[in-house]
Design a protein around this motif. Structure first.
Motif, PDB file in Angstrom:
ATOM      1  N   ILE A 190      18.361 -66.761 -35.799  1.00  0.00           N
ATOM      2  CA  ILE A 190      19.263 -65.918 -36.584  1.00  0.00           C
ATOM      3  C   ILE A 190      20.624 -65.854 -35.897  1.00  0.00           C
ATOM      4  O   ILE A 190      20.718 -65.736 -34.674  1.00  0.00           O
TER       5      ILE A 190
ATOM      6  N   CYS B 215      15.396 -68.177 -41.449  1.00  0.00           N
ATOM      7  CA  CYS B 215      14.936 -68.062 -40.056  1.00  0.00           C
ATOM      8  C   CYS B 215      13.883 -66.977 -39.910  1.00  0.00           C
ATOM      9  O   CYS B 215      12.900 -67.159 -39.199  1.00  0.00           O
ATOM     10  N   LYS B 216      14.079 -65.871 -40.576  1.00  0.00           N
ATOM     11  CA  LYS B 216      13.098 -64.782 -40.508  1.00  0.00           C
ATOM     12  C   LYS B 216      11.755 -65.228 -41.071  1.00  0.00           C
ATOM     13  O   LYS B 216      10.704 -64.932 -40.513  1.00  0.00           O
ATOM     14  N   LYS B 217      11.816 -65.952 -42.174  1.00  0.00           N
ATOM     15  CA  LYS B 217      10.593 -66.358 -42.874  1.00  0.00           C
ATOM     16  C   LYS B 217       9.884 -67.519 -42.176  1.00  0.00           C
ATOM     17  O   LYS B 217       8.678 -67.479 -41.962  1.00  0.00           O
TER      18      LYS B 217
ATOM     19  N   ASN C  21      10.006 -67.110 -37.571  1.00  0.00           N
ATOM     20  CA  ASN C  21       9.634 -65.839 -36.945  1.00  0.00           C
ATOM     21  C   ASN C  21      10.850 -65.140 -36.326  1.00  0.00           C
ATOM     22  O   ASN C  21      10.775 -64.523 -35.272  1.00  0.00           O
ATOM     23  N   GLY C  22      11.994 -65.290 -36.989  1.00  0.00           N
ATOM     24  CA  GLY C  22      13.217 -64.646 -36.529  1.00  0.00           C
ATOM     25  C   GLY C  22      14.045 -65.453 -35.558  1.00  0.00           C
ATOM     26  O   GLY C  22      15.179 -65.098 -35.263  1.00  0.00           O
TER      27      GLY C  22
ATOM     28  N   ASN D  20      19.856 -66.923 -42.429  1.00  0.00           N
ATOM     29  CA  ASN D  20      19.151 -65.936 -41.609  1.00  0.00           C
ATOM     30  C   ASN D  20      17.825 -65.519 -42.246  1.00  0.00           C
ATOM     31  O   ASN D  20      16.837 -65.313 -41.544  1.00  0.00           O
ATOM     32  N   LYS D  21      17.797 -65.411 -43.573  1.00  0.00           N
ATOM     33  CA  LYS D  21      16.530 -65.092 -44.265  1.00  0.00           C
ATOM     34  C   LYS D  21      15.509 -66.200 -44.027  1.00  0.00           C
ATOM     35  O   LYS D  21      14.334 -65.935 -43.797  1.00  0.00           O
TER      36      LYS D  21
END
Length: 126
Positions: free
Chosen positions: A105, A96-98, A101-102, A93-94
């Motif tokens: 997740i 995906c955020k990085k 752009n989210g 998930n981290k």
């Protein structure tokens, strides 16, 4: 979701307990492992507005409030398994955020219903 085994753990039918564990706990593991690769596939055609991915396990009030049967043991396991999934997906998930752009997740939740009127208890003799 699952099967009931309101049996005594110390003197109960081991075959019945194995069946209950296979369905209530191992079933969740097998299904999640099977679908996880599809859930982690981030397709360029996925809309940014509709990219919710969720794993929702179903436990029971017996999984947090009581410890009076083997069924409760398996449902405690479902609650713990949900926390393990959350921990194991934290790195993904981290990323995906990085990097996305989210997008992509995967949220993990555990549904914990109390008594639901159904034929569930009729099959157990309770």
């Amino acid at each position: 979701a699952g099967v009931s085994s309101f049996t005594n753990v110390l003197k109960g039918d081991l075959n019945r307990m194995h069946k209950t564990m296979d369905i209530n706990l191992w079933g969740i593991i097998y299904i999640t492992q099977s679908f996880l690769p599809f859930m982690q596939n981030i397709d360029d055609h996925t809309s940014d507005d509709d990219d919710t991915r969720c794993i929702i396990n179903t436990s029971s009030i017996a999984g947090i409030a009581t410890a009076d049967s083997f069924y409760a043991v398996t449902k405690h396991g479902v609650s713990a398994l949900t926390e393990v999934f959350q921990a194991e997906l934290k790195g993904y998930n981290k990323k995906c955020k990085k990097e996305q752009n989210g997008r992509g997740i995967i949220n993990v939740s555990c549904l914990i219903p109390s008594y639901v009127k159904s034929q569930f208890f009729e099959s157990t003799g309770k």
